[in-house]
Scaffold this motif. Structure first.
Motif, PDB file in Angstrom:
ATOM      1  N   PRO A  61       0.797  -1.239   0.000  1.00  0.00           N
ATOM      2  CA  PRO A  61       0.000   0.000   0.000  1.00  0.00           C
ATOM      3  C   PRO A  61       0.822   1.278   0.000  1.00  0.00           C
ATOM      4  O   PRO A  61       0.291   2.348  -0.297  1.00  0.00           O
ATOM      5  CB  PRO A  61      -0.814  -0.114   1.288  1.00  0.00           C
ATOM      6  N   GLY A  62       2.112   1.206   0.302  1.00  0.00           N
ATOM      7  CA  GLY A  62       2.909   2.423   0.431  1.00  0.00           C
ATOM      8  C   GLY A  62       3.570   2.891  -0.846  1.00  0.00           C
ATOM      9  O   GLY A  62       4.293   3.892  -0.834  1.00  0.00           O
ATOM     10  N   VAL A  63       3.345   2.194  -1.946  1.00  0.00           N
ATOM     11  CA  VAL A  63       3.974   2.527  -3.226  1.00  0.00           C
ATOM     12  C   VAL A  63       2.907   3.023  -4.194  1.00  0.00           C
ATOM     13  O   VAL A  63       1.841   2.413  -4.314  1.00  0.00           O
ATOM     14  CB  VAL A  63       4.697   1.300  -3.809  1.00  0.00           C
ATOM     15  N   GLU A  64       3.171   4.117  -4.883  1.00  0.00           N
ATOM     16  CA  GLU A  64       2.236   4.626  -5.883  1.00  0.00           C
ATOM     17  C   GLU A  64       2.222   3.689  -7.085  1.00  0.00           C
ATOM     18  O   GLU A  64       3.277   3.311  -7.600  1.00  0.00           O
ATOM     19  CB  GLU A  64       2.630   6.034  -6.331  1.00  0.00           C
ATOM     20  N   LEU A  65       1.020   3.331  -7.543  1.00  0.00           N
ATOM     21  CA  LEU A  65       0.862   2.414  -8.665  1.00  0.00           C
ATOM     22  C   LEU A  65       0.334   3.176  -9.875  1.00  0.00           C
ATOM     23  O   LEU A  65      -0.679   3.867  -9.781  1.00  0.00           O
ATOM     24  CB  LEU A  65      -0.092   1.281  -8.290  1.00  0.00           C
ATOM     25  N   TYR A  66       1.031   3.041 -11.010  1.00  0.00           N
ATOM     26  CA  TYR A  66       0.676   3.702 -12.254  1.00  0.00           C
ATOM     27  C   TYR A  66       0.375   2.647 -13.321  1.00  0.00           C
ATOM     28  O   TYR A  66       0.895   1.520 -13.269  1.00  0.00           O
ATOM     29  CB  TYR A  66       1.822   4.575 -12.773  1.00  0.00           C
ATOM     30  N   VAL A  67      -0.430   3.021 -14.313  1.00  0.00           N
ATOM     31  CA  VAL A  67      -0.693   2.146 -15.454  1.00  0.00           C
ATOM     32  C   VAL A  67      -0.594   2.956 -16.748  1.00  0.00           C
ATOM     33  O   VAL A  67      -0.817   4.161 -16.764  1.00  0.00           O
ATOM     34  CB  VAL A  67      -2.082   1.463 -15.360  1.00  0.00           C
ATOM     35  N   HIS A  86      -7.660  -0.522  -6.596  1.00  0.00           N
ATOM     36  CA  HIS A  86      -6.244  -0.791  -6.339  1.00  0.00           C
ATOM     37  C   HIS A  86      -5.437   0.500  -6.176  1.00  0.00           C
ATOM     38  O   HIS A  86      -4.213   0.482  -6.236  1.00  0.00           O
ATOM     39  CB  HIS A  86      -5.667  -1.638  -7.476  1.00  0.00           C
ATOM     40  N   ASP A  87      -6.145   1.598  -5.971  1.00  0.00           N
ATOM     41  CA  ASP A  87      -5.516   2.899  -5.703  1.00  0.00           C
ATOM     42  C   ASP A  87      -4.495   3.275  -6.778  1.00  0.00           C
ATOM     43  O   ASP A  87      -3.363   3.651  -6.486  1.00  0.00           O
ATOM     44  CB  ASP A  87      -4.847   2.889  -4.322  1.00  0.00           C
ATOM     45  N   VAL A  88      -4.914   3.186  -8.045  1.00  0.00           N
ATOM     46  CA  VAL A  88      -4.053   3.592  -9.156  1.00  0.00           C
ATOM     47  C   VAL A  88      -4.054   5.112  -9.236  1.00  0.00           C
ATOM     48  O   VAL A  88      -5.114   5.737  -9.324  1.00  0.00           O
ATOM     49  CB  VAL A  88      -4.532   2.961 -10.479  1.00  0.00           C
ATOM     50  N   ARG A  89      -2.873   5.717  -9.216  1.00  0.00           N
ATOM     51  CA  ARG A  89      -2.751   7.184  -9.150  1.00  0.00           C
ATOM     52  C   ARG A  89      -2.524   7.843 -10.512  1.00  0.00           C
ATOM     53  O   ARG A  89      -2.683   9.057 -10.634  1.00  0.00           O
ATOM     54  CB  ARG A  89      -1.569   7.550  -8.237  1.00  0.00           C
ATOM     55  N   TRP A  90      -2.122   7.080 -11.509  1.00  0.00           N
ATOM     56  CA  TRP A  90      -1.652   7.659 -12.778  1.00  0.00           C
ATOM     57  C   TRP A  90      -2.151   6.770 -13.909  1.00  0.00           C
ATOM     58  O   TRP A  90      -1.875   5.570 -13.918  1.00  0.00           O
ATOM     59  CB  TRP A  90      -0.130   7.700 -12.735  1.00  0.00           C
ATOM     60  N   PHE A  91      -2.914   7.334 -14.838  1.00  0.00           N
ATOM     61  CA  PHE A  91      -3.471   6.592 -15.968  1.00  0.00           C
ATOM     62  C   PHE A  91      -2.905   7.227 -17.229  1.00  0.00           C
ATOM     63  O   PHE A  91      -3.348   8.284 -17.666  1.00  0.00           O
ATOM     64  CB  PHE A  91      -4.994   6.679 -15.932  1.00  0.00           C
ATOM     65  N   ARG A 134     -13.537  12.260 -15.679  1.00  0.00           N
ATOM     66  CA  ARG A 134     -14.270  11.230 -14.928  1.00  0.00           C
ATOM     67  C   ARG A 134     -13.351  10.342 -14.103  1.00  0.00           C
ATOM     68  O   ARG A 134     -13.820   9.375 -13.502  1.00  0.00           O
ATOM     69  CB  ARG A 134     -15.085  10.375 -15.904  1.00  0.00           C
ATOM     70  N   SER A 135     -12.061  10.669 -14.078  1.00  0.00           N
ATOM     71  CA  SER A 135     -11.088   9.778 -13.454  1.00  0.00           C
ATOM     72  C   SER A 135     -10.649  10.291 -12.095  1.00  0.00           C
ATOM     73  O   SER A 135     -10.491  11.495 -11.881  1.00  0.00           O
ATOM     74  CB  SER A 135      -9.862   9.636 -14.367  1.00  0.00           C
ATOM     75  N   ASP A 136     -10.413   9.356 -11.169  1.00  0.00           N
ATOM     76  CA  ASP A 136      -9.773   9.690  -9.901  1.00  0.00           C
ATOM     77  C   ASP A 136      -8.257   9.739 -10.038  1.00  0.00           C
ATOM     78  O   ASP A 136      -7.576  10.365  -9.231  1.00  0.00           O
ATOM     79  CB  ASP A 136     -10.143   8.652  -8.831  1.00  0.00           C
TER      80      ASP A 136
END
Length: 365
Positions: free
Chosen positions: A188-194, A215-220, A238-240
């Motif tokens: 949980p402590g690492v930022e996840l990007y896709v 899954h708390d994705v921060r970057w799309f 529309r994105s978080d």
């Protein structure tokens, strides 16, 4: 005046360590085009990742306006290159060639002045945040997990990115499985990007993003094609997650259109495509004028000095393929520690020197 005496370019093709693919493309090798410029007994080096034909553009189109120029007057030379390439298809192969040669010119100028390039630019950041990038759609779960562990737990990089949008968006269940796997591995402590590499349609990307929130994705990144500004804006609204795109643009007009359209939360800039360091700072100025940060796309060692000089910087992409190539073919490649990397400040120029004996085995042009 010390004039630029000679300009040349060489292409090297390096196989990947295993088959790679993203949402819209598959490959098994990466081509590095290295440009060099000589003046006053000193050589400046720049590079891009492009088809080998970019080396021919340097020799056959750009050299005529660069040789004989003053190495201190890079804006004038950059303008001359852009004008010379008018009928050569810029953006595209000519844009890659201009980018590699512009980087070589800035490296040459700093070496002639005997200063690190980051000092010539001026420093805004002592260290530059990086994110681990790879996670190709061809990887099985074990390979993906091993790569993520290396970045997050061995190198201490607190940001990682994987590819999704597999097979032009036709494998969404596997995309979501791989995102869940990535979150499980990094914790949980690492930022996840896709990065979908434009593999989805706009409304499909909206639906996928809603699932990514689990899954708390921060970057799309590039949920739809970078050319689809309306689609990018729809997803962003529309994105978080922060929506990012822009790396394929090779002129300031493109970056301006993207910013004005409200298409992204962060502008990706690639100095190996958008006109070298000169183009990078122009794009960064466009982003700043729209209150946006910039992120460096790929070529991490090339971007380090420019990124460190950019106030509104978010991070650099520590891209698997290019890290391998730059570490093997150049002396002076950086190593991230604790999620940051430092530009060279102990040697003139960008601090990287091509290893000709190593590079020779990969030469294709």
């Amino acid at each position: 005046m010390t004039a630029i005496r000679e300009v040349r370019a060489t292409a090297y093709r390096v196989l990947t360590d295993r088959p790679e693919a993203d949402g819209t493309l598959a490959w098994d090798a990466t081509t590095l085009v290295v440009a060099e410029a000589d003046a006053g007994g000193t050589t400046g080096t720049g590079w891009t990742y492009a088809p080998a034909a970019a080396a021919s553009v340097v020799a056959e189109t750009l050299a005529a306006v660069v040789a004989g120029a003053d190495p201190m007057d890079i804006p004038a030379t950059w303008t001359a290159m852009v004008r010379r390439a008018r009928n050569a298809g810029r953006p595209g192969i000519a844009g890659y060639a201009i980018s590699a040669l512009d980087v070589a010119l800035w490296d040459l100028k700093a070496r002639l002045m005997e200063v690190p390039l980051v000092r010539l630019f001026g420093t805004a950041h002592a260290a530059v945040p990086v994110y681990g990038s790879g996670g190709f759609t061809t990887y099985d779960d074990d390979t993906t997990a091993a790569q993520l562990r290396h970045w997050a737990h061995e190198q201490g990089i607190p940001r990682v990115k994987i590819k999704i949008g597999e097979s032009f968006g036709s494998a969404v269940p596997r995309d979501l499985h791989r995102v869940a796997l990535a979150r499980e591995v990094v914790g949980p402590g690492v930022e996840l990007y896709v990065d979908a590499n434009g593999g989805y349609t706009a409304k499909q990307a909206v639906r996928v993003e809603r699932r990514l929130r689990d899954h708390d994705v921060r970057w799309f990144e590039e949920p739809v094609s970078s050319d689809d500004l309306a689609g990018l804006r729809l997803v962003r609204e529309r994105s978080d997650a922060d929506v990012a795109a822009g790396e394929y643009g090779s002129d300031l007009a493109y970056f301006t259109r993207m910013c004005r359209a409200g298409a992204v939360d962060c502008l990706q800039v690639d100095a190996t495509r958008c006109g070298g360091y000169t183009g990078w700072f122009g794009a960064a100025a466009v982003a700043a004028g729209h209150n946006l940060q910039v992120s460096a796309h790929c070529a991490p060692n090339l971007h380090l000095p420019a990124a460190a000089a950019t106030p509104a910087l978010r991070h650099i992409e520590w891209f698997h393929d290019h890290v391998r190539i730059e570490s093997e073919l150049f002396d002076g490649a950086a190593r991230p520690v604790g999620g940051v990397a430092h530009p060279s400040d102990g040697a003139p120029g960008h601090g990287l020197v091509l290893r000709p004996d190593v590079a020779a085995r990969y030469r294709v042009a």
